[in-house]
Design an enzyme around this catalytic site. Structure first.
Site, short mmCIF file in Angstrom:
data_model
loop_
_atom_site.label_atom_id
_atom_site.label_comp_id
_atom_site.label_asym_id
_atom_site.label_seq_id
_atom_site.Cartn_x
_atom_site.Cartn_y
_atom_site.Cartn_z
N LYS A 16 0.55 -5.30 -0.61
CA LYS A 16 -0.22 -5.57 -1.84
C LYS A 16 0.26 -4.63 -2.94
CE LYS A 16 -2.70 -1.55 -1.71
NZ LYS A 16 -2.64 -0.48 -2.69
N PRO A 103 7.55 -0.42 3.11
CA PRO A 103 7.67 1.04 3.14
C PRO A 103 6.32 1.71 3.43
CG PRO A 103 8.78 0.13 1.22
CD PRO A 103 8.03 -1.01 1.85
N ALA A 106 3.42 4.19 0.82
CA ALA A 106 4.09 3.90 -0.45
C ALA A 106 3.13 3.27 -1.47
CB ALA A 106 5.26 2.97 -0.21
N GLY A 107 1.83 3.16 -1.11
CA GLY A 107 0.87 2.55 -2.03
C GLY A 107 0.91 1.03 -1.96
N LEU A 108 1.59 0.50 -0.93
CA LEU A 108 1.74 -0.95 -0.81
C LEU A 108 0.86 -1.54 0.29
CD1 LEU A 108 5.63 -1.07 -1.24
CD2 LEU A 108 3.88 -1.60 -2.97
N GLY A 110 0.77 -1.15 3.53
CA GLY A 110 1.44 -1.61 4.74
C GLY A 110 0.59 -1.45 6.00
N GLY A 111 0.10 -0.24 6.22
CA GLY A 111 -0.70 0.01 7.42
C GLY A 111 -1.97 -0.82 7.43
N ASP A 145 -8.72 -0.13 2.45
CA ASP A 145 -7.94 -1.27 1.93
C ASP A 145 -8.01 -2.50 2.84
OD1 ASP A 145 -6.94 -0.13 -0.35
OD2 ASP A 145 -5.04 0.49 0.54
O1 C5P Z 1 -10.41 4.62 3.88
P1 C5P Z 1 -9.10 5.29 4.03
O2 C5P Z 1 -8.95 5.99 5.35
O3 C5P Z 1 -7.94 4.42 3.73
O4 C5P Z 1 -9.07 6.42 2.93
C1 C5P Z 1 -8.18 7.49 2.99
C2 C5P Z 1 -8.67 8.58 2.06
O5 C5P Z 1 -8.47 8.19 0.70
C3 C5P Z 1 -10.12 8.91 2.18
O6 C5P Z 1 -10.36 9.86 3.18
C4 C5P Z 1 -10.43 9.48 0.80
O7 C5P Z 1 -9.98 10.81 0.72
C5 C5P Z 1 -9.55 8.64 -0.10
N1 C5P Z 1 -10.25 7.50 -0.67
C6 C5P Z 1 -11.19 7.71 -1.65
N2 C5P Z 1 -11.86 6.65 -2.21
C7 C5P Z 1 -11.58 5.40 -1.82
C8 C5P Z 1 -10.61 5.15 -0.83
C9 C5P Z 1 -9.96 6.23 -0.26
O8 C5P Z 1 -11.46 8.88 -2.03
N3 C5P Z 1 -12.23 4.38 -2.40
#
Ligand code: C5P
Length: 288
Positions: A16, A103, A106-108, A110-111, A145
């Site tokens: 995405k 990647p 990468a902000g995409l 993937g995981g 995500d």
């Molecule tokens: O939910 P996820 O494990 O992907 O989020 C990783 C980290 O990104 C969270 O622990 C938090 O530090 C940050 N995050 C956030 N606000 C969001 C999504 C993620 O602060 N809406």
């Protein structure tokens, strides 16, 4: 008679990009309240699931890419499979193979895309019978995500990523430029806090241009509130943006918490021209 159990189910797990990403505020639980237009694109990992006696994940792909994916406890596909098994009496084992093309870090997404595809396939393979809302609930526990990527189309997200509603986006051509280093999302959000970074503009105009497929207008409306704090620590991202814009992209923006940059093209041909001009970039279309 019982349905025959399929031997193997394969799905694409689409990456995405965030057309805009607004960080509204830090919440008491440490997460951040968001508003973002999440657009799945054609770049995808391939997930294959076979029935097995235990749950196991195998990651394949270019060596540098596959080795960047945690295959152990932190692998989001494995986390997703275990989370689903927890609430599904019919759960059995599964051999999950991820052919990695997106990647990593990468902000995409993937995981998260892999996790979303795993949930959909296993729900079907195991016959758990969860509906879309129940699956999104499990996905939300796996990662912020995941609910957006379970939707299977463009969505407008709210909350910490859990409020998901379908959004209209015409097919748009993009050039993705991954930068070869990852950004951990917790760092990006913490930097937004530390810098007391602002919240971006009202997204009404960006939503309207995306729906109309007006790439010229949308180019100037791409935005990401995490970008300035991340760029302050990783100036290469600003350089990548400048390179895309200098090559003629209609707009460019960091995706998610970085480090990839997405440039908007007028059409496929323009996208291919941009990708030829920028080493390491690739053309994608979204929605796929
Ligand atoms: O939910 P996820 O494990 O992907 O989020 C990783 C980290 O990104 C969270 O622990 C938090 O530090 C940050 N995050 C956030 N606000 C969001 C999504 C993620 O602060 N809406």
């Amino acid at each position: 008679m019982a349905e025959p159990v399929p031997r193997e189910v394969a799905r694409d797990a689409h990456a995405k990009l965030n057309v805009f990403l607004r960080v509204l505020r830090r919440r008491r639980d440490g997460y951040h309240e968001l508003e973002s237009l999440v657009l799945p694109v054609s770049l995808a990992d391939r997930i294959t699931v076979r029935p097995a006696t235990r749950i196991h994940v195998d990651v394949r792909g270019e060596p540098e890419m596959a080795s960047a994916v945690p295959a152990g406890g932190l692998n989001l596909s494995l986390v997703a499979a275990l989370a689903l098994a927890d609430g599904c009496d019919a759960a059995r084992g599964a051999e999950i193979t991820i052919e990695k093309r997106i990647p990593v870090a990468a902000g995409l997404g993937g995981g998260s895309a892999d996790a979303a595809a795993t949930l959909r396939v296993l729900n079907e393979l195991w016959g758990c019978g969860l509906d879309a809302a129940e699956l999104a609930d499990v996905g939300g526990r796996v990662g912020s995500d995941v609910p957006a990527l379970l939707a299977g189309g463009p969505v407008l997200i709210g909350g910490r990523g859990h409020r998901v509603r379908p959004a209209e986006v015409a097919q748009l051509w993009w050039v993705l430029l991954p930068l070869g280093f990852g950004i951990r999302s917790p760092d990006a959000y913490r930097w937004w806090d530390e810098d007391r970074a602002p919240t971006g503009p009202d997204p009404a105009a960006a939503l309207a241009s995306a729906a109309a497929g007006d790439a010229d207008a949308l180019g100037g409306l791409l935005s990401n509130d995490l970008e300035a704090p991340v760029v302050a620590r990783h100036p290469q991202i600003a350089e990548a943006k400048s390179a895309l814009l200098a090559a003629g992209a209609l707009g460019a923006v960091m995706s998610g918490s970085g480090s990839s940059v997405a440039g908007l093209a007028r059409d496929r041909e323009h996208g291919e021209k941009l990708a030829d001009a920028i080493e390491g970039s690739m053309v994608v279309v979204g929605p796929p």
